[in-house]
Design an enzyme around this catalytic site. Structure first.
Site, PDB file in Angstrom:
ATOM      1  N   HIS A 249      16.373   1.421  27.027  1.00  0.00           N
ATOM      2  CA  HIS A 249      16.727   0.323  27.625  1.00  0.00           C
ATOM      3  C   HIS A 249      15.307   0.259  29.205  1.00  0.00           C
ATOM      4  CE1 HIS A 249      18.583  -3.001  29.473  1.00  0.00           C
ATOM      5  NE2 HIS A 249      18.194  -2.734  30.956  1.00  0.00           N
TER       6      HIS A 249
ATOM      7  N   THR B 270       0.847  -1.459  -0.067  1.00  0.00           N
ATOM      8  CA  THR B 270       0.483  -0.365  -0.483  1.00  0.00           C
ATOM      9  C   THR B 270       0.773   0.497  -0.249  1.00  0.00           C
ATOM     10  OG1 THR B 270      -1.386  -1.189   0.674  1.00  0.00           O
ATOM     11  CG2 THR B 270      -1.716   1.774   1.471  1.00  0.00           C
TER      12      THR B 270
ATOM     13  N   ALA C   6       6.989  -5.738   6.182  1.00  0.00           N
ATOM     14  CA  ALA C   6       6.082  -6.613   7.385  1.00  0.00           C
ATOM     15  C   ALA C   6       5.224  -7.394   6.971  1.00  0.00           C
ATOM     16  CB  ALA C   6       5.638  -5.982   8.217  1.00  0.00           C
TER      17      ALA C   6
END
Length: 544
Positions: free
Chosen positions: A507, A382, A412
């Site tokens: 972190h 897309t 993805a």
């Protein structure tokens, strides 16, 4: 007063660059044989009158056009092009079929992505992930008096309501931009004319952006199976489902139905899933999905589907027959949706798979007809269709010939666990660059230490040994698409491994691993390893 110009439709857009480079006055420049697609680009909000060549090659005759741009198909690429063109002052129209959630043959404003692709699929992914989260929550102290149950019917109703809402938004966007929306099936009559349900519309430029449709192989009993369109809108949730295919669509639906507590079997013709992806990612995602209970049947090709007296289905493959399926789904790829558009009759060249052949500016073999998105079968995503549509508008209406840039396009797979990737795979990098360094991390995420589930994360960097540029970035694990989207900017900017190393991480997070991997897992030196070796030895040493 209208101006009539006669030009050769066979010339490419490169003529513009040549003309601009010549030391010519404006009158001399205008006398050059420029492509028709570049004439009157700055003209705004008026009907174009130019000389259009007749199909039989006779002398050109004056032509009056209803619109500057007419688009067939209201999917992502088409809507982007139409809206931008209207914003630049062009008169624009679009035709699209009525809304339907099931069939790609009857679509609706928004196209595949909004109605039967990205959006509804992602909603199904969200729905299916809760079962995994319920399992994880036990280790964090959550207790349930009874096992949570999923109401498929209410979910599908909510999903469809959301799709209707999004379709309405798309219609409003077009309306607010001054785009005329025509409901019906469009078919080419000539290079400047489209027939929509018996009414003719003419345009200086015609854009085809009709997307694709699912492909089902021709085997006995194929009518008993469903495709990805139907899988998004089933009346009942599958009890036991066979998914034929090893690509991203197959893996995404395998994760969806597995999460919704269906028994899932995946049948693939190859030895591995996700052909074309990085080899280590392919191995890792199949392993992780197997741990979650999905059964993979490798090197099995479907041969027939039969229905039993009890209503269940059997799938016969080259290795035998598996019985008792409530549903059999084909996720065996998609094909460009170019049937019944009259394209070949007006001279538009199609590839063997039906894709519209275009040049680097999205122009077809017919000078006035253009195509973007999945119908061209370039990169079927897309965001890529959006990019192609935007580039086309710059070419046609901003006097700025623009090519879509396909370098470092991220993608993805919303499997469970999901995959994110951008840039080259290890195999591609070896072929293109030869000497590369590979950095990998395979670890148990913090969340899994209390959940007790066997979830793991795999991350990988592919680096050019000579320039230190990061060529590829790959991840399989929770939030991989979200993490990789950010790093795509780094690869687009051609940042180096040194730039990654100089970046402070967040972190605790999985993402920080990409900026803390210091020691290569392996170094591949194609030039050195191939010296004095030949054949399979050299290939093996080079990592090919």
């Amino acid at each position: 007063m209208a101006t009539s110009l006669s030009v050769s439709p066979s010339l490419s857009l490169n003529t513009l660059f040549i003309a601009k480079a010549l030391p010519l006055s404006r009158p001399s420049f205008l006398s050059l044989p420029l492509p028709k697609s570049l004439l009157s680009l700055s003209t705004r909000r008026r009907t174009f009158i130019v000389r259009a060549e007749s199909q039989n090659g006779r002398d050109p005759v004056p032509a009056h056009y209803d619109f500057d741009l007419f688009t067939i198909g209201a999917g992502s690429g088409g809507v982007r092009a139409r809206r931008f063109a209207a914003n630049y002052g062009a008169s624009v129209a679009i035709c699209e079929l009525p809304f339907s959630t099931i069939s790609s043959e009857t679509t609706g404003v928004g196209g595949t992505c909004v109605i039967r692709g990205c959006v509804p699929k992602k909603l199904l992914v969200y729905a299916s992930k809760f079962s995994h989260e319920f399992e994880e929550s036990n280790g964090f102290g959550w207790r349930y008096d009874s096992e949570p149950k999923h109401d498929w019917s209410s979910f599908i109703a909510n999903k469809n309501a959301e799709l209707q809402r999004l379709t309405g938004i798309y219609k409003n966007i077009l309306n607010n931009a001054g785009v005329k929306l025509i409901e019906g099936h469009g078919k080419m009559i000539d290079p400047h004319t489209v027939d929509v349900n018996g009414k003719l519309y003419s345009a200086k430029h015609i854009l085809v952006a009709v997307g694709g449709r699912p492909f089902i192989p021709d085997i006995p009993g194929k009518e008993l199976a469903i495709d990805s369109d139907a899988a998004l809108d089933l009346p009942t949730k599958p009890v036991k489902i066979a998914i034929v295919g090893g690509g991203y669509i197959a893996l995404e639906f395998a994760g969806i139905f597995n999460g919704l507590k269906s028994e899932v079997h995946v049948f693939i013709r190859q030895k591995k899933v996700l052909r074309g992806f990085d080899e280590e990612i392919r191995d890792f995602v199949e392993e992780q999905m197997s741990v979650r209970g999905i059964e993979f049947h490798t090197e099995e090709s479907p041969q027939a589907i039969t229905k039993s007296a009890d209503g269940s289905f059997s799938l016969k493959t080259n290795k035998g027959t598996v019985d008792g399926f409530s549903h059999i789904m084909f996720a065996t790829g998609r094909r460009p949706n170019t049937q019944n558009l009259g394209l070949e009759s007006v001279g538009v060249k199609l590839a063997k798979d039906g894709a519209i052949e275009v040049d680097e500016y999205s122009q077809t073999s017919v000078y006035s007809i253009w195509a973007v998105g999945d119908v061209t079968n370039r990169i079927n995503l897309t965001p890529v269709a959006l990019m192609e549509g935007g580039a086309l508008v710059k070419t046609l209406f901003q006097d700025n010939p623009t090519k879509p840039d396909y370098r470092a396009v991220p993608s993805a797979v919303f499997s469970q666990p999901p995959i994110g990737q951008v840039g080259l795979t290890e195999e591609q990098a070896v072929q293109q660059y030869g000497d590369i360094d590979i950095f990998t991390a395979n670890f148990r995420p913090l969340k899994a230490t209390l959940s007790g589930l066997p979830d793991r994360v795999f991350m990988k960097l592919v680096v050019c040994a000579k320039t230190n540029e990061v060529l590829g970035l790959h991840m399989c694990g929770e939030d991989a698409p979200e993490i990789v989207q950010g790093f795509a900017v780094a690869l687009k900017a051609r940042l180096t491994k040194a730039d990654f190393d100089a970046t402070v991480g967040i972190h605790p997070s999985a993402a920080e691993e990409f900026v803390t991997m210091r020691t290569p897992t392996r170094k591949i030196r194609k030039s050195e390893s191939s010296e004095g070796k030949s054949g399979s030895q050299a290939k093996a040493a080079a990592g090919v």
